[in-house]
Motif scaffolding. Sequence first.
Motif, PDB file in Angstrom:
ATOM      1  N   ALA A 118      34.524  69.519  50.053  1.00  0.00           N
ATOM      2  CA  ALA A 118      33.768  68.988  51.183  1.00  0.00           C
ATOM      3  C   ALA A 118      34.005  67.487  51.268  1.00  0.00           C
ATOM      4  CB  ALA A 118      32.283  69.293  51.005  1.00  0.00           C
ATOM      5  N   LYS A 119      33.458  66.876  52.298  1.00  0.00           N
ATOM      6  CA  LYS A 119      33.584  65.423  52.411  1.00  0.00           C
ATOM      7  C   LYS A 119      32.304  64.758  51.915  1.00  0.00           C
ATOM      8  CE  LYS A 119      32.136  65.276  57.290  1.00  0.00           C
ATOM      9  NZ  LYS A 119      32.518  64.866  58.661  1.00  0.00           N
ATOM     10  N   SER A 120      32.445  63.588  51.334  1.00  0.00           N
ATOM     11  CA  SER A 120      31.318  62.798  50.889  1.00  0.00           C
ATOM     12  C   SER A 120      31.069  61.694  51.909  1.00  0.00           C
ATOM     13  CB  SER A 120      31.608  62.184  49.511  1.00  0.00           C
ATOM     14  OG  SER A 120      30.556  61.333  49.109  1.00  0.00           O
ATOM     15  N   CYS A 121      29.828  61.638  52.408  1.00  0.00           N
ATOM     16  CA  CYS A 121      29.521  60.636  53.428  1.00  0.00           C
ATOM     17  C   CYS A 121      28.022  60.351  53.416  1.00  0.00           C
ATOM     18  CB  CYS A 121      29.973  61.109  54.804  1.00  0.00           C
ATOM     19  SG  CYS A 121      29.382  62.753  55.261  1.00  0.00           S
ATOM     20  N   SER A 122      27.562  59.532  54.318  1.00  0.00           N
ATOM     21  CA  SER A 122      26.146  59.203  54.364  1.00  0.00           C
ATOM     22  C   SER A 122      25.365  60.302  55.092  1.00  0.00           C
ATOM     23  CB  SER A 122      25.939  57.873  55.081  1.00  0.00           C
ATOM     24  OG  SER A 122      26.216  58.016  56.463  1.00  0.00           O
ATOM     25  N   SER A 123      24.052  60.300  54.886  1.00  0.00           N
ATOM     26  CA  SER A 123      23.203  61.254  55.599  1.00  0.00           C
ATOM     27  C   SER A 123      23.276  61.030  57.103  1.00  0.00           C
ATOM     28  CB  SER A 123      21.751  61.137  55.121  1.00  0.00           C
ATOM     29  OG  SER A 123      21.632  61.525  53.767  1.00  0.00           O
ATOM     30  N   ASP A 124      23.325  59.778  57.512  1.00  0.00           N
ATOM     31  CA  ASP A 124      23.435  59.465  58.946  1.00  0.00           C
ATOM     32  C   ASP A 124      24.711  60.056  59.538  1.00  0.00           C
ATOM     33  OD1 ASP A 124      21.041  58.134  58.972  1.00  0.00           O
ATOM     34  OD2 ASP A 124      21.917  56.132  58.788  1.00  0.00           O
ATOM     35  N   GLU A 125      25.787  59.989  58.784  1.00  0.00           N
ATOM     36  CA  GLU A 125      27.054  60.540  59.274  1.00  0.00           C
ATOM     37  C   GLU A 125      26.979  62.063  59.393  1.00  0.00           C
ATOM     38  OE1 GLU A 125      30.419  57.367  57.704  1.00  0.00           O
ATOM     39  OE2 GLU A 125      29.471  58.700  56.232  1.00  0.00           O
ATOM     40  N   ILE A 126      26.315  62.696  58.442  1.00  0.00           N
ATOM     41  CA  ILE A 126      26.149  64.150  58.510  1.00  0.00           C
ATOM     42  C   ILE A 126      25.324  64.531  59.734  1.00  0.00           C
ATOM     43  CG2 ILE A 126      25.031  66.138  57.403  1.00  0.00           C
ATOM     44  CD1 ILE A 126      25.877  64.993  54.708  1.00  0.00           C
ATOM     45  N   LEU A 127      24.241  63.811  59.975  1.00  0.00           N
ATOM     46  CA  LEU A 127      23.375  64.119  61.103  1.00  0.00           C
ATOM     47  C   LEU A 127      24.058  63.860  62.437  1.00  0.00           C
ATOM     48  CD1 LEU A 127      20.020  62.663  59.722  1.00  0.00           C
ATOM     49  CD2 LEU A 127      20.701  65.061  59.855  1.00  0.00           C
ATOM     50  N   ALA A 128      24.987  62.918  62.457  1.00  0.00           N
ATOM     51  CA  ALA A 128      25.690  62.585  63.698  1.00  0.00           C
ATOM     52  C   ALA A 128      26.884  63.484  63.964  1.00  0.00           C
ATOM     53  CB  ALA A 128      26.145  61.131  63.663  1.00  0.00           C
ATOM     54  N   ASP A 129      27.268  64.293  62.993  1.00  0.00           N
ATOM     55  CA  ASP A 129      28.449  65.145  63.116  1.00  0.00           C
ATOM     56  C   ASP A 129      28.080  66.422  63.878  1.00  0.00           C
ATOM     57  OD1 ASP A 129      30.647  66.819  62.802  1.00  0.00           O
ATOM     58  OD2 ASP A 129      30.994  66.247  60.721  1.00  0.00           O
ATOM     59  N   SER A 130      28.551  66.528  65.106  1.00  0.00           N
ATOM     60  CA  SER A 130      28.195  67.660  65.969  1.00  0.00           C
ATOM     61  C   SER A 130      28.778  68.983  65.494  1.00  0.00           C
ATOM     62  CB  SER A 130      28.644  67.383  67.404  1.00  0.00           C
ATOM     63  OG  SER A 130      30.051  67.203  67.454  1.00  0.00           O
ATOM     64  N   SER A 131      29.742  68.937  64.598  1.00  0.00           N
ATOM     65  CA  SER A 131      30.344  70.181  64.106  1.00  0.00           C
ATOM     66  C   SER A 131      29.508  70.839  63.009  1.00  0.00           C
ATOM     67  CB  SER A 131      31.753  69.909  63.562  1.00  0.00           C
ATOM     68  OG  SER A 131      31.698  69.162  62.350  1.00  0.00           O
ATOM     69  N   ILE A 132      28.536  70.111  62.470  1.00  0.00           N
ATOM     70  CA  ILE A 132      27.680  70.642  61.406  1.00  0.00           C
ATOM     71  C   ILE A 132      26.473  71.345  62.025  1.00  0.00           C
ATOM     72  CG2 ILE A 132      26.181  70.021  59.461  1.00  0.00           C
ATOM     73  CD1 ILE A 132      28.155  67.814  58.767  1.00  0.00           C
ATOM     74  N   ASP A 133      26.270  72.587  61.641  1.00  0.00           N
ATOM     75  CA  ASP A 133      25.231  73.424  62.249  1.00  0.00           C
ATOM     76  C   ASP A 133      23.865  73.277  61.594  1.00  0.00           C
ATOM     77  OD1 ASP A 133      27.191  74.859  63.934  1.00  0.00           O
ATOM     78  OD2 ASP A 133      27.869  75.702  62.023  1.00  0.00           O
ATOM     79  N   ALA A 134      23.849  73.032  60.289  1.00  0.00           N
ATOM     80  CA  ALA A 134      22.593  73.044  59.534  1.00  0.00           C
ATOM     81  C   ALA A 134      22.673  72.056  58.380  1.00  0.00           C
ATOM     82  CB  ALA A 134      22.299  74.445  59.000  1.00  0.00           C
ATOM     83  N   VAL A 135      21.500  71.610  57.947  1.00  0.00           N
ATOM     84  CA  VAL A 135      21.443  70.750  56.765  1.00  0.00           C
ATOM     85  C   VAL A 135      20.448  71.319  55.773  1.00  0.00           C
ATOM     86  CG1 VAL A 135      22.127  68.649  57.970  1.00  0.00           C
ATOM     87  CG2 VAL A 135      19.698  69.215  57.780  1.00  0.00           C
ATOM     88  N   LEU A 136      20.732  71.098  54.508  1.00  0.00           N
ATOM     89  CA  LEU A 136      19.799  71.436  53.446  1.00  0.00           C
ATOM     90  C   LEU A 136      19.328  70.122  52.836  1.00  0.00           C
ATOM     91  CD1 LEU A 136      19.980  74.310  50.904  1.00  0.00           C
ATOM     92  CD2 LEU A 136      19.069  72.078  50.265  1.00  0.00           C
ATOM     93  N   VAL A 137      18.025  69.881  52.881  1.00  0.00           N
ATOM     94  CA  VAL A 137      17.453  68.622  52.414  1.00  0.00           C
ATOM     95  C   VAL A 137      16.981  68.794  50.974  1.00  0.00           C
ATOM     96  CG1 VAL A 137      15.703  66.855  52.801  1.00  0.00           C
ATOM     97  CG2 VAL A 137      16.765  68.026  54.760  1.00  0.00           C
TER      98      VAL A 137
END
Length: 330
Positions: A48-67
């Motif tokens: 996977a890629k390592s990035c910031s939480s903001d980048e994950i939330l801004a990535d429209s290709s990501i469907d879901a997050v696990l907090v």
Amino acid sequence: MLKVGLLGAGRIGQVHAVNISGHERSTLVAVSDVNTAAADALATKYSAKSCSSDEILADSSIDAVLVATSTDTHSDLIEAATAAGKAVLCEKPVDLSLARAKECLAKAQATGIPVMIGFNRRFDPNFAAVKVAAETGEIGKSELLSVTSFDPAPPPVSYIKVSGGLFRDMMIHDFDMANFLMGAVPQEVSAVGSSIVDPAIGEVGDFDTAIVTMRYADGRLAVIRNSRRAVYGYDQRVELLGSEGLLSADNVLENTVSKATTAGVTSAKPEFFFLERYMRAYAAEWTAFVEAVVANSPVPVTLEDGISALALAEAATESARTGKPVTVSH
């Protein structure tokens, strides 16, 4: 295939990474953590890629997050993720503050995006079987619930200081289990706590040993026992007494071997801690989340469930401090 971003690469984040990447209908695509080295290592392990939480939330290709971050970030991340249109599975508790958790609920509900809270014990096969048996009337009307939850050893005092206290951090699982098995939120909570395992825990204003009794509107009762120290292992049991019988779920042992001699009968100890005890529950929890999101059906453990457990934790904290029963506001 559900594309998932993992927020938090600590111990519990690593457990979730196994289940996300191992599920046939989900894939781990991104990992974030304030400890960038931890995020880098976990991301590399699962391609996977390592990035910031903001980048994950801004990535429209990501469907879901696990907090799986620290509790004080949960509400903010739930709000940000749902605003970004991403389904959320968030570790317990929703927040350290009930008022803040309710604000989060209102904002998340306005988006219509599913949010599931990680009360994984509901998915333990033994506890789930007790729930089914109770619902199908195998012991008549449920009348008295007893929940035992003892940790093998206390966490560091540095953790205690930021945990929100025993009732919000540890017993919150048991409050949710009571809500789950009894099918209702109690009307009144009485709690007593002590610091007898480690005086340092008491010095920072928390308890390491506690008992809570709860009374329901229809007269039913529940008792929860917590301790930060059980030298023999992770003690996790429930008993549900009904009008026509008793349901119980005992500890999961390290192995099923027993020895019987003239000296007596011995068996293995309980599995040592939550990672060993609840691995199947975590996997089943993730499957339930994926199935709900993919099918666009209700999640089995809602944000409202998280708030109900937190309300009980706050009531227990107040009761333990004042020595008086606390009425729970619904």
